[in-house]
Design a protein around this motif. Structure first.
Motif, PDB file in Angstrom:
ATOM      1  N   GLN A  69     -17.184  17.262  -0.970  1.00 41.49           N
ATOM      2  CA  GLN A  69     -18.315  16.289  -1.782  1.00 41.49           C
ATOM      3  C   GLN A  69     -18.885  17.016  -2.966  1.00 41.49           C
ATOM      4  O   GLN A  69     -18.661  16.178  -4.050  1.00 41.49           O
ATOM      5  CB  GLN A  69     -19.072  15.799  -0.785  1.00 41.49           C
ATOM      6  N   SER A  70     -19.138  18.012  -3.142  1.00 47.45           N
ATOM      7  CA  SER A  70     -19.918  18.823  -4.034  1.00 47.45           C
ATOM      8  C   SER A  70     -18.647  18.932  -5.369  1.00 47.45           C
ATOM      9  O   SER A  70     -19.106  18.818  -6.451  1.00 47.45           O
ATOM     10  CB  SER A  70     -20.187  20.245  -3.690  1.00 47.45           C
ATOM     11  N   LEU A  71     -17.613  19.282  -4.852  1.00 48.74           N
ATOM     12  CA  LEU A  71     -16.448  19.507  -5.949  1.00 48.74           C
ATOM     13  C   LEU A  71     -16.258  18.051  -6.648  1.00 48.74           C
ATOM     14  O   LEU A  71     -16.030  18.057  -7.860  1.00 48.74           O
ATOM     15  CB  LEU A  71     -15.098  19.978  -5.445  1.00 48.74           C
ATOM     16  N   ALA A  72     -16.051  16.954  -5.809  1.00 47.06           N
ATOM     17  CA  ALA A  72     -15.951  15.857  -6.522  1.00 47.06           C
ATOM     18  C   ALA A  72     -16.907  15.171  -7.274  1.00 47.06           C
ATOM     19  O   ALA A  72     -16.804  14.810  -8.639  1.00 47.06           O
ATOM     20  CB  ALA A  72     -16.228  14.568  -5.341  1.00 47.06           C
ATOM     21  N   TYR A  84     -19.231  17.859  -9.273  1.00 52.27           N
ATOM     22  CA  TYR A  84     -19.272  18.905 -10.275  1.00 52.27           C
ATOM     23  C   TYR A  84     -17.953  18.941 -10.981  1.00 52.27           C
ATOM     24  O   TYR A  84     -18.104  18.791 -12.264  1.00 52.27           O
ATOM     25  CB  TYR A  84     -19.507  20.104  -9.993  1.00 52.27           C
ATOM     26  N   ARG A  85     -16.852  18.844 -10.537  1.00 56.51           N
ATOM     27  CA  ARG A  85     -15.813  18.690 -11.034  1.00 56.51           C
ATOM     28  C   ARG A  85     -15.239  17.276 -11.644  1.00 56.51           C
ATOM     29  O   ARG A  85     -14.948  17.228 -12.841  1.00 56.51           O
ATOM     30  CB  ARG A  85     -14.449  19.020 -10.250  1.00 56.51           C
ATOM     31  N   ASP A  86     -15.421  16.349 -10.752  1.00 57.71           N
ATOM     32  CA  ASP A  86     -14.985  14.967 -11.076  1.00 57.71           C
ATOM     33  C   ASP A  86     -15.791  14.122 -12.261  1.00 57.71           C
ATOM     34  O   ASP A  86     -15.465  13.461 -13.021  1.00 57.71           O
ATOM     35  CB  ASP A  86     -14.156  14.281  -9.953  1.00 57.71           C
ATOM     36  N   ALA A  87     -17.117  14.128 -11.627  1.00 62.10           N
ATOM     37  CA  ALA A  87     -17.905  13.404 -12.298  1.00 62.10           C
ATOM     38  C   ALA A  87     -18.598  14.059 -13.657  1.00 62.10           C
ATOM     39  O   ALA A  87     -19.036  13.366 -14.821  1.00 62.10           O
ATOM     40  CB  ALA A  87     -19.256  13.052 -11.328  1.00 62.10           C
ATOM     41  N   LEU A  88     -18.958  15.497 -13.379  1.00 61.77           N
ATOM     42  CA  LEU A  88     -19.405  16.279 -14.594  1.00 61.77           C
ATOM     43  C   LEU A  88     -18.474  17.153 -15.196  1.00 61.77           C
ATOM     44  O   LEU A  88     -18.999  17.573 -16.460  1.00 61.77           O
ATOM     45  CB  LEU A  88     -20.578  17.132 -14.012  1.00 61.77           C
ATOM     46  N   GLY A  89     -17.367  17.161 -15.177  1.00 56.74           N
ATOM     47  CA  GLY A  89     -16.182  17.675 -15.903  1.00 56.74           C
ATOM     48  C   GLY A  89     -16.117  19.298 -15.714  1.00 56.74           C
ATOM     49  O   GLY A  89     -15.626  19.856 -16.575  1.00 56.74           O
ATOM     50  N   PHE A  90     -16.748  19.893 -14.742  1.00 58.41           N
ATOM     51  CA  PHE A  90     -16.725  21.218 -14.710  1.00 58.41           C
ATOM     52  C   PHE A  90     -15.068  21.685 -14.156  1.00 58.41           C
ATOM     53  O   PHE A  90     -14.147  20.929 -13.674  1.00 58.41           O
ATOM     54  CB  PHE A  90     -17.665  21.726 -13.270  1.00 58.41           C
ATOM     55  N   ARG A  91     -14.657  23.022 -14.675  1.00 59.54           N
ATOM     56  CA  ARG A  91     -13.435  23.179 -14.273  1.00 59.54           C
ATOM     57  C   ARG A  91     -13.504  24.341 -13.078  1.00 59.54           C
ATOM     58  O   ARG A  91     -14.384  24.969 -12.772  1.00 59.54           O
ATOM     59  CB  ARG A  91     -12.723  24.231 -15.503  1.00 59.54           C
TER      60      ARG A  91
END
Length: 133
Positions: free
Chosen positions: A18-21, A23-30
């Motif tokens: 859920q955290s990856l979704a 930071y990665r998917d909503a905020l664009g982190f790699r």
């Protein structure tokens, strides 16, 4: 010796997927690293409140290259998390703030995707409509 900068901020999360979704998917982190680490040897047992067998550690970066600071999120697969998120008047990291091109646009995008905010979208605006963090 003075510090030269900040390397990373790390925190344990209740649900790493859920955290990856977010930071990665909503905020664009790699995702720079995603690893499973054994935690019963070396210095790690001494920095835990409870004995843990393993931890999943994901290092996230923003922008291009080796941008710093990086965000490190961890969870302990198959083991229940301990504790609750803290409030601003409690000891610990209460929040992490990111610079974005438009807070209003990001808020609108996150709300459209079903995320919740800490308050109403205009709750953190000053008299001129500027969002303060």
């Amino acid at each position: 010796m003075p510090a030269l900068g900040m390397s990373h901020v790390a925190f344990c999360v209740r649900d790493i997927e859920q955290s990856l979704a977010f930071y990665r998917d909503a905020l664009g982190f790699r995702v720079r690293h995603d690893r499973l680490q054994e935690t019963t040897t070396g210095g790690l047992p001494h920095v835990y409140k409870h004995r843990r067998a393993t931890r999943r550690q994901v290092t996230l970066a923003y922008g291009a290259g080796d941008a710093r600071p990086q965000l490190v999120i961890t969870e302990h697969p198959g083991e229940p998390p301990d504790g609750e998120p803290i409030k601003l008047d409690q000891i610990g990291i209460s929040h992490v703030s990111f610079t974005v091109p438009s807070v209003a646009q990001l808020t609108e995008d996150l709300l459209a995707k079903g995320y919740k905010t800490a308050g109403a979208p205009d709750a953190f605006q000053d008299a001129s409509g500027r969002v303060s963090t």
